[in-house]
Design a protein around this motif. Structure first.
Motif, PDB file in Angstrom:
ATOM      1  N   ILE B 171       0.841  -1.210   0.000  1.00  0.00           N
ATOM      2  CA  ILE B 171       0.000   0.000   0.000  1.00  0.00           C
ATOM      3  C   ILE B 171       0.874   1.258   0.000  1.00  0.00           C
ATOM      4  O   ILE B 171       0.641   2.211  -0.750  1.00  0.00           O
ATOM      5  CB  ILE B 171      -0.948  -0.011   1.212  1.00  0.00           C
ATOM      6  CG1 ILE B 171      -1.966  -1.146   1.047  1.00  0.00           C
ATOM      7  CG2 ILE B 171      -1.667   1.327   1.354  1.00  0.00           C
ATOM      8  CD1 ILE B 171      -2.739  -1.458   2.311  1.00  0.00           C
ATOM      9  N   ALA B 172       1.928   1.216   0.826  1.00  0.00           N
ATOM     10  CA  ALA B 172       2.805   2.389   0.906  1.00  0.00           C
ATOM     11  C   ALA B 172       3.426   2.695  -0.455  1.00  0.00           C
ATOM     12  O   ALA B 172       3.447   3.851  -0.901  1.00  0.00           O
ATOM     13  CB  ALA B 172       3.894   2.140   1.950  1.00  0.00           C
ATOM     14  N   ILE B 177       3.879   5.840  -5.342  1.00  0.00           N
ATOM     15  CA  ILE B 177       4.171   5.881  -6.766  1.00  0.00           C
ATOM     16  C   ILE B 177       3.110   6.673  -7.517  1.00  0.00           C
ATOM     17  O   ILE B 177       3.342   7.161  -8.621  1.00  0.00           O
ATOM     18  CB  ILE B 177       4.348   4.435  -7.310  1.00  0.00           C
ATOM     19  CG1 ILE B 177       5.407   4.415  -8.389  1.00  0.00           C
ATOM     20  CG2 ILE B 177       3.052   3.856  -7.815  1.00  0.00           C
ATOM     21  CD1 ILE B 177       6.779   4.746  -7.904  1.00  0.00           C
ATOM     22  N   ARG B 178       1.920   6.800  -6.908  1.00  0.00           N
ATOM     23  CA  ARG B 178       0.879   7.609  -7.552  1.00  0.00           C
ATOM     24  C   ARG B 178       0.939   9.058  -7.111  1.00  0.00           C
ATOM     25  O   ARG B 178       0.203   9.897  -7.608  1.00  0.00           O
ATOM     26  CB  ARG B 178      -0.498   7.017  -7.244  1.00  0.00           C
ATOM     27  CG  ARG B 178      -0.754   5.740  -8.020  1.00  0.00           C
ATOM     28  CD  ARG B 178      -2.175   5.252  -7.893  1.00  0.00           C
ATOM     29  NE  ARG B 178      -2.459   4.227  -8.885  1.00  0.00           N
ATOM     30  CZ  ARG B 178      -2.075   2.957  -8.770  1.00  0.00           C
ATOM     31  NH1 ARG B 178      -1.425   2.573  -7.708  1.00  0.00           N
ATOM     32  NH2 ARG B 178      -2.350   2.085  -9.723  1.00  0.00           N
ATOM     33  N   SER B 179       1.788   9.326  -6.131  1.00  0.00           N
ATOM     34  CA  SER B 179       1.932  10.701  -5.660  1.00  0.00           C
ATOM     35  C   SER B 179       2.820  11.469  -6.643  1.00  0.00           C
ATOM     36  O   SER B 179       3.426  10.879  -7.535  1.00  0.00           O
ATOM     37  CB  SER B 179       2.592  10.690  -4.280  1.00  0.00           C
ATOM     38  OG  SER B 179       3.953  10.322  -4.432  1.00  0.00           O
ATOM     39  N   VAL B 184       7.526  11.794 -10.567  1.00  0.00           N
ATOM     40  CA  VAL B 184       8.871  12.267 -10.929  1.00  0.00           C
ATOM     41  C   VAL B 184       9.789  11.068 -11.166  1.00  0.00           C
ATOM     42  O   VAL B 184      10.529  11.023 -12.139  1.00  0.00           O
ATOM     43  CB  VAL B 184       9.460  13.165  -9.822  1.00  0.00           C
ATOM     44  CG1 VAL B 184      10.888  13.549 -10.159  1.00  0.00           C
ATOM     45  CG2 VAL B 184       8.610  14.397  -9.629  1.00  0.00           C
ATOM     46  N   LEU B 185       9.702  10.076 -10.277  1.00  0.00           N
ATOM     47  CA  LEU B 185      10.554   8.891 -10.442  1.00  0.00           C
ATOM     48  C   LEU B 185      10.352   8.277 -11.817  1.00  0.00           C
ATOM     49  O   LEU B 185      11.297   7.967 -12.523  1.00  0.00           O
ATOM     50  CB  LEU B 185      10.215   7.836  -9.386  1.00  0.00           C
ATOM     51  CG  LEU B 185      10.683   8.075  -7.968  1.00  0.00           C
ATOM     52  CD1 LEU B 185      10.494   6.803  -7.154  1.00  0.00           C
ATOM     53  CD2 LEU B 185      12.147   8.488  -7.943  1.00  0.00           C
ATOM     54  N   ARG B 186       9.092   8.096 -12.177  1.00  0.00           N
ATOM     55  CA  ARG B 186       8.825   7.416 -13.438  1.00  0.00           C
ATOM     56  C   ARG B 186       9.257   8.278 -14.627  1.00  0.00           C
ATOM     57  O   ARG B 186       9.815   7.770 -15.594  1.00  0.00           O
ATOM     58  CB  ARG B 186       7.352   7.018 -13.539  1.00  0.00           C
ATOM     59  CG  ARG B 186       7.079   5.694 -12.823  1.00  0.00           C
ATOM     60  CD  ARG B 186       5.612   5.338 -12.823  1.00  0.00           C
ATOM     61  NE  ARG B 186       4.856   6.224 -11.966  1.00  0.00           N
ATOM     62  CZ  ARG B 186       3.818   6.940 -12.361  1.00  0.00           C
ATOM     63  NH1 ARG B 186       3.418   6.884 -13.594  1.00  0.00           N
ATOM     64  NH2 ARG B 186       3.195   7.722 -11.516  1.00  0.00           N
ATOM     65  N   ALA B 187       9.001   9.558 -14.509  1.00  0.00           N
ATOM     66  CA  ALA B 187       9.415  10.447 -15.595  1.00  0.00           C
ATOM     67  C   ALA B 187      10.926  10.397 -15.764  1.00  0.00           C
ATOM     68  O   ALA B 187      11.455  10.387 -16.869  1.00  0.00           O
ATOM     69  CB  ALA B 187       8.969  11.870 -15.289  1.00  0.00           C
ATOM     70  N   VAL B 320      -2.246   5.637 -13.158  1.00  0.00           N
ATOM     71  CA  VAL B 320      -3.159   6.770 -13.285  1.00  0.00           C
ATOM     72  C   VAL B 320      -2.660   7.847 -12.333  1.00  0.00           C
ATOM     73  O   VAL B 320      -2.697   7.689 -11.130  1.00  0.00           O
ATOM     74  CB  VAL B 320      -4.590   6.361 -12.910  1.00  0.00           C
ATOM     75  CG1 VAL B 320      -5.559   7.491 -13.202  1.00  0.00           C
ATOM     76  CG2 VAL B 320      -4.986   5.104 -13.660  1.00  0.00           C
ATOM     77  N   SER B 321      -2.169   8.885 -12.923  1.00  0.00           N
ATOM     78  CA  SER B 321      -1.635   9.936 -12.071  1.00  0.00           C
ATOM     79  C   SER B 321      -2.746  10.890 -11.668  1.00  0.00           C
ATOM     80  O   SER B 321      -3.622  11.211 -12.454  1.00  0.00           O
ATOM     81  CB  SER B 321      -0.559  10.713 -12.816  1.00  0.00           C
ATOM     82  OG  SER B 321       0.484   9.850 -13.159  1.00  0.00           O
TER      83      SER B 321
END
Lengths: 300, 323, 234
Positions: B171-172, B177-179, B184-187, B320-321
């Motif tokens: 959950i964390a 990761i959706r925050s 930013v990490l994914r970008a 889904v951001s």
């Protein structure tokens, strides 16, 4: 201490051979080859296999000069070199080349090389087991140098072979057209392509040469100590440390890096347990990354 | 001949505990590799730190006769949760140290440095008996909530505890990761140059991701240590401590937490099943060598996944951001 | 005779289309220049011709043969050479080695050709053993051209080789280009320095936004005030 330094130079010569291989691959294939250590192991065990076959057939059992090993092992260098180089080239064709064609990100190459490393090591474990092996059961003759330095005759052999190979590689890279083309690809791969130099062909050459160097390094290390399936893996850290110390750039850098790493590891045994040798290599590498991330010979 | 349901269930429980612990490692790696593209080849190091930290924090210093046999520099005798927390923090600190050194350099340097850390730690715990009893390691780690249920059912309780950690971590990470942080990490993984130009400090984000992943691995290490109630340096090998986890994440689905968990269970099933197979099928003379078939299996598995299915079984989730 | 033909070529990087259907011709024995502002797609065109990029659509002909999608290795053998704008030397190789690499695909004795190149660029001859990375900007460009000449190309593609050089060096470079052309080499050059390029060229094309905006003899283009105002910043 002087004696440890001499031992360090011997170990360093083997490390330097490997570091040159790693450097060539890093610059021309553009990847960190984590399977390099296990290619060394493979070379060492192939030589063991061939020399065992010779001894079963009673062939070439005469001792070579003042050394501990027989002519069978000397001849076994050749298949060890050829098969290890061949394996490297095959890995390139089956794995790395498809990845390059797909335009995979650089770090993926390191990952699959890790996969290859484990597969190779598993194979060696299965074929030979986890026990130690020796090329020669006989005692290792010693020679006594001035200043009370004891040296095995084998170690003289190791030095001569290692340095001769380094010289050979150097001449190849500076005097032979193919060697110059390798440097050209390392320098500027796009321009090399424009000049009609096929990068893929150069990579095949590199993998072959680096594989051959790995095999020789592995056999020499086997002569110096003993053979076990983890030998190459444990060697990997000093190898990378030496290559990074030498800035992953030049042959000269790799050479000096290898010697520094060998001497540091051996001299450290004056205070530390010998099992700490890989850790010593790691600490030196961390220090290099900390203070001179471009390496000692780095140009940038 | 009756079927021993109890035996099967207990076997399944111990399988599930290990698989779930590995799933936690796999999720930790997913934060580093899957979401940020950082290559950690020294998971075993963080595994080791987590396990030893919790061991040293939760056991008392040996007294009496035991003191003659066990050397231990620290022994804080704290409860299980304190041990787990300490494991996460220590592991994170080491990751920060490595990250500070290598994250500005090309990606491979992190890979080689994490291997270095893992190997060095293993050597250190092996060769320094004063710290944590050398090669024999430490035993008698406390089992949380022991005595709450009859001992023969304890595994089910521990499974529940491990699954609770798994769920919390899942959950964390999913929240994280959706925050905006996760975005930013994914970008960054997609295009470092662009993100850097967007004014985000790439280095800092990478460091955070490395540390968070390592903390999760530290928790995994602690959970493992309390399950087996013993730690010794020989556990933290490159295969058992690092590489198998790479196979898990890659098989399950890089960049996907569900995939990370799935991979943990599938690969651990293959691993324990093959152990079983080797023990019962392979002729006795070959017993000591046969387990290494798994080296080849896992090694080839990784190469083939990278070549054929780089996204793994599930593949990356479309995130889904929320803007 | 047309040595190079580009027909309705669409090309670009990744998913970004840069050239939107471009056609042009280079006649044998001429110097042809391609002018236009930054980002017009000039370098993209050269890279597409030379097989570093694949054309998405359209055809490229060299000496009458369809070479669309041929790799550089193959084009080099056919008699085409390319000097990119940047990173056009091997910095850690010596001057001599750079030239040797230019003739990599030749198996015969390259000594005579190397002497011819040294004659064309006498400054290089004095620095044979120097590492190319230590050369000055002008010398580097000479070396880059020299490298491309090692195979006696019939068609030479030059990408903004005068950019960033002092005026007297620019003059020297263009003198060499004219000299080469007299020796029979067809030159297709991309330039920022329009006046200089037009002076040395027979024909000119104007490119903007990935499309051809004008073409004509170098003299016509040089004298056309509207073209000058719109595309060449006069």
């Amino acid at each position: 201490m002087l004696e440890l330094t001499v031992y360090g130079i011997i170990l360093g010569s083997i490390i330097a051979l490997g570091a040159i291989g790693i450097t060539l691959i890093a610059h021309i294939s553009r990847m960190f080859d984590f399977a390099y250590g296990d290619k060394m192991t493979a070379g060492a065990y192939i030589a063991l296999l061939v020399s065992t076959l010779f001894s079963m057939g009673g062939l070439l059992q005469g001792k070579v000069g003042p050394f501990s090993f027989n002519w069978g092992l000397m001849v076994a260098f050749i298949p060890a070199i050829l098969i290890t180089a061949g394996l490297s080239i095959l890995f390139n064709r089956w794995v790395y080349e498809p990845l390059r064609r797909r335009g995979a990100i650089p770090i993926l190459f390191a990952m699959v090389s890790m996969g290859i490393a484990f597969a190779l090591r598993g194979l060696i474990y299965i074929l030979w087991g986890a026990d130690y092996h020796f090329y020669s059961p006989s005692v290792r003759p010693m020679i006594f140098l001035p200043l009370g330095i004891k040296l095995r005759t084998d170690e003289v052999f190791i030095m001569v072979v290692a340095w001769a190979l380094v010289a050979l590689i150097y001449l190849f890279l500076t005097r032979v057209k193919m060697g110059k083309a390798l440097r050209a690809v390392a320098d500027n791969p796009d321009l090399a392509r424009i000049a009609g130099i096929s990068t893929e062909r150069m990579i095949v050459w590199t993998e072959g040469i680096a594989g051959a160097l790995a095999a020789v390094g592995g056999v020499l290390y086997g002569i110096e100590t003993q053979l076990r399936p983890e030998m190459g893996w444990l060697f990997l850290l000093p190898l990378f440390a030496a290559a990074i110390l030498g800035s992953l750039g030049s042959i000269r850098g790799a050479l000096v890096g290898g010697l520094v790493m060998g001497i540091a590891q051996q001299v450290s045994t004056a205070w530390l347990l010998p099992t700490y040798k890989p850790a010593v290599a790691f600490i030196i590498m961390v220090l290099v990354l900390l203070f001179r991330p471009q390496g000692i010979f780095g140009r940038r | 001949m009756g079927i021993d349901i109890g035996g099967i269930l207990s076997f399944l429980a111990s399988f599930a505990i290990m698989a779930a612990i590995y799933a936690i490692f796999s999720m930790g790696l997913n934060v580093q590799w899957g979401y940020t593209g950082l290559v950690n080849f020294g998971i075993a190091g963080f595994f080791c730190i987590g396990a030893y930290t919790s061991a040293l924090v939760t056991t008392p210093l040996p007294t009496g006769v035991l003191a003659d046999y066990v050397d231990q520099a620290i022994g804080l005798n704290q409860p299980f949760l304190v041990g787990v927390l300490a494991a996460a923090i220590t592991s994170g600190l080491w990751a920060a140290l490595i990250g500070l050194l290598t994250l500005r350099l090309r990606a491979d340097y992190l890979a080689i440095s994490t291997i270095g850390l893992a190997e060095t730690l293993r050597l250190f715990f092996n060769n320094e008996p004063w710290l944590a009893n050398g090669p024999e390691g430490l035993v008698g780690l406390p089992k949380p909530l022991y005595g709450l249920v009859p001992p023969q059912y304890y595994n089910y309780l521990y499974l529940a505890i491990v699954l609770a950690f798994l769920a919390l971590i899942y959950i964390a990470i999913e929240r994280g990761i959706r925050s905006p942080w996760g975005r930013v990490l994914r970008a960054m993984r997609e295009d470092e140059v662009m993100t850097s130009a967007n004014g985000k400090n790439v280095f800092l984000f990478k460091l955070q991701s490395l540390v968070v992943g390592a903390m999760i691995m530290g928790i995994g290490g602690a959970l493992y240590a309390h399950y087996s109630a013993a730690v010794q340096p020989s556990l933290f090998t490159p295969m058992f401590g690092t590489f198998i986890i790479w196979a898990m994440l890659s098989l399950g689905g890089t960049g996907n937490n569900k995939g990370a968990i799935l991979g943990g269970f599938v690969v651990w099933a293959i691993w324990s099943w093959s152990t079983f197979l080797i023990r019962n099928v392979v002729p006795a003379g070959f017993q000591t060598r046969a387990p290494y078939i798994r080296y080849i299996l896992i090694g080839l598995l990784l190469v083939i996944i990278m070549l054929r299915r780089p996204k793994g079984l599930i593949g990356e989730e479309r995130q889904v951001s929320r803007f | 005779m047309t040595i190079l033909g580009v027909e309705d070529v669409v090309s670009g990087y990744g998913s970004m289309e840069v050239l939107h259907g471009l056609s042009l011709k280079v006649e044998e024995g001429q110097v042809v220049c391609l002018l236009g502002p930054n980002g017009a797609g000039k370098t993209t065109l050269l890279r597409t011709i030379f097989g570093i990029l694949r054309p998405w659509k359209g055809k490229i002909y060299f000496k009458g043969e369809d070479i669309s999608g041929f790799p550089p290795e193959r084009l080099v053998r056919m008699g085409m050479a390319y000097v990119p704008q940047e990173y056009n030397i091997f910095p850690s190789l010596t001057v001599q080695e750079n030239l040797e690499m230019g003739a990599f695909i030749r198996e015969d004795d390259i000594g005579p050709r190397m002497e011819e190149v040294y004659e064309l660029f006498p400054d290089l001859a004095d620095r044979r053993k120097s590492r190319a990375g230590e050369l000055s900007g002008g010398m580097r460009q000479m070396l880059a051209i020299g490298r491309a000449l090692m195979l006696n190309p019939e068609l030479l593609l030059l990408d903004e080789i005068s950019t960033g050089l002092a005026p007297f060096l620019v003059d020297a470079i263009f003198e060499r280009i004219e000299q080469l052309n007299e020796q029979g080499v067809t030159v297709f050059l991309v330039e920022q320095n329009a006046p200089k390029a037009l002076q040395s060229s027979d024909r000119a094309y104007i490119l903007e936004g990935g499309e051809k905006k004008a073409e004509g003899s170098a003299q016509e283009i040089a004298e056309d005030e509207e073209i000058g105002r719109l595309y060449l910043g006069r």
